[in-house]
Motif scaffolding. Structure first.
Motif, short mmCIF file in Angstrom:
data_model
loop_
_atom_site.label_atom_id
_atom_site.label_comp_id
_atom_site.label_asym_id
_atom_site.label_seq_id
_atom_site.Cartn_x
_atom_site.Cartn_y
_atom_site.Cartn_z
N GLN A 125 3.75 -2.55 -4.98
CA GLN A 125 5.09 -2.87 -5.47
C GLN A 125 5.59 -4.08 -4.70
O GLN A 125 5.66 -4.05 -3.46
CB GLN A 125 6.03 -1.70 -5.29
CG GLN A 125 7.42 -1.98 -5.84
CD GLN A 125 8.34 -0.78 -5.69
OE1 GLN A 125 7.99 0.23 -5.10
NE2 GLN A 125 9.52 -0.91 -6.25
N LYS A 126 5.92 -5.13 -5.43
CA LYS A 126 6.40 -6.36 -4.80
C LYS A 126 7.91 -6.47 -5.01
O LYS A 126 8.37 -6.61 -6.14
CB LYS A 126 5.69 -7.57 -5.39
CG LYS A 126 6.14 -8.89 -4.80
CD LYS A 126 5.41 -10.06 -5.43
CE LYS A 126 5.94 -11.36 -4.88
NZ LYS A 126 5.31 -12.51 -5.55
N ILE A 131 8.50 -8.51 1.26
CA ILE A 131 8.55 -7.06 1.24
C ILE A 131 7.68 -6.53 0.12
O ILE A 131 7.97 -6.73 -1.06
CB ILE A 131 10.00 -6.54 1.06
CG1 ILE A 131 10.90 -7.09 2.17
CG2 ILE A 131 10.03 -5.02 1.03
CD1 ILE A 131 12.37 -6.83 1.93
N ASN A 133 4.92 -3.00 -0.92
CA ASN A 133 4.61 -1.60 -0.62
C ASN A 133 3.32 -1.22 -1.34
O ASN A 133 3.20 -1.42 -2.54
CB ASN A 133 5.78 -0.73 -1.09
CG ASN A 133 5.62 0.69 -0.68
OD1 ASN A 133 4.97 1.45 -1.37
ND2 ASN A 133 6.21 1.06 0.44
N ASN A 135 0.86 1.82 -2.46
CA ASN A 135 0.91 3.26 -2.71
C ASN A 135 -0.41 3.73 -3.29
O ASN A 135 -1.00 3.02 -4.11
CB ASN A 135 2.02 3.59 -3.72
CG ASN A 135 3.36 3.07 -3.29
OD1 ASN A 135 3.96 3.59 -2.36
ND2 ASN A 135 3.83 2.01 -3.94
N SER A 151 1.77 5.81 1.45
CA SER A 151 2.46 4.56 1.21
C SER A 151 2.46 3.75 2.49
O SER A 151 2.57 4.32 3.58
CB SER A 151 3.91 4.87 0.78
OG SER A 151 4.59 3.68 0.52
N ASP A 153 4.17 0.03 3.97
CA ASP A 153 4.97 -1.17 3.77
C ASP A 153 4.29 -2.33 4.46
O ASP A 153 3.80 -2.19 5.59
CB ASP A 153 6.37 -0.98 4.36
CG ASP A 153 7.19 0.05 3.62
OD1 ASP A 153 6.94 0.24 2.41
OD2 ASP A 153 8.07 0.67 4.23
N ARG A 155 4.75 -6.71 5.29
CA ARG A 155 5.81 -7.69 5.41
C ARG A 155 5.33 -9.13 5.23
O ARG A 155 5.77 -10.02 5.92
CB ARG A 155 6.51 -7.55 6.77
CG ARG A 155 7.30 -6.28 6.89
CD ARG A 155 8.46 -6.29 5.88
NE ARG A 155 9.26 -5.08 5.96
CZ ARG A 155 9.25 -4.13 5.04
NH1 ARG A 155 8.45 -4.21 3.99
NH2 ARG A 155 10.02 -3.09 5.16
N GLY A 165 -2.68 -3.53 5.33
CA GLY A 165 -1.85 -2.45 4.80
C GLY A 165 -2.68 -1.33 4.21
O GLY A 165 -2.43 -0.15 4.46
#
Length: 182
Positions: A125-126, A131, A133, A135, A151, A153, A155, A165
């Motif tokens: 998810q952008k 930022i 995420n 998942n 999940s 996050d 950066r 990530g």
């Protein structure tokens, strides 16, 4: 005396032939291989709610990053004892045509079509270029029960941040849940 030696020699020869079979049956990996769960890891999908995405459209570098996510997770799961990866190629077009994380149980049906016991779906998810995420969700194909969820996050929108990530998500969240679900 010679007769006893020959008899003992034949007995040793027979035992030597059976020894590899006994080792295989006694091996701790033999039961694990027999009971391995097959896992279908579908391609990750992008949820872009960023201003950049709505104004600039598809980012080729981001698309390449997204394409690397599922293969990395397949590799991680495939190295975990008790799990084997199945090819999702036969249902790839159907999977790509819908959002697997929000289509009800469609991922379970697609996983069942390729003979998997577990279906894994993932999204990135952008929110902005700063930022994002990652998942991932894993479900038992037969019961529909969730067996893993995580999940992470990140950066920044770079190859390194996406890779780190997903590595964090696997090592610190998903791996433990997969091990418990065996």
């Amino acid at each position: 005396m010679i007769r006893q030696t020959m008899s003992c020699g034949r007995r040793l020869a027979r035992q030597a032939r059976l020894f590899p079979v006994v080792l295989l049956l006694a091996s701790p990996s033999a039961p694990a291989l027999a009971a391995a769960k097959s896992v279908a890891v579908f391609d990750f999908q992008l949820i872009d709610s960023s201003l950049q995405g709505s104004m600039e459209g598809v980012d080729p570098a981001q698309t390449k990053r997204l394409e690397k996510m599922a293969p990395e997770l397949r590799d991680d799961i495939g190295h975990l004892p008790g799990y084997q990866i199945v090819d999702t190629g036969p249902v790839e077009k159907k999977a790509d045509a819908q959002y697997l994380s929000s289509c009800g149980n469609c991922a379970l049906g697609l996983a069942k079509q390729v003979g998997a016991d577990v279906a894994v779906v993932g999204t990135v998810q952008k929110v902005s270029n700063l930022i994002l995420n990652i998942n991932a969700y894993a479900f038992d194909v037969t019961s529909g029960k969730e067996i893993a969820r995580g999940s992470a996050d990140i950066r920044s929108n770079t190859d390194e941040s996406w890779h780190r990530g997903l590595a964090y998500l696997w090592k610190n969240v998903l791996k433990k849940q997969f091990e418990q679900a065996k």
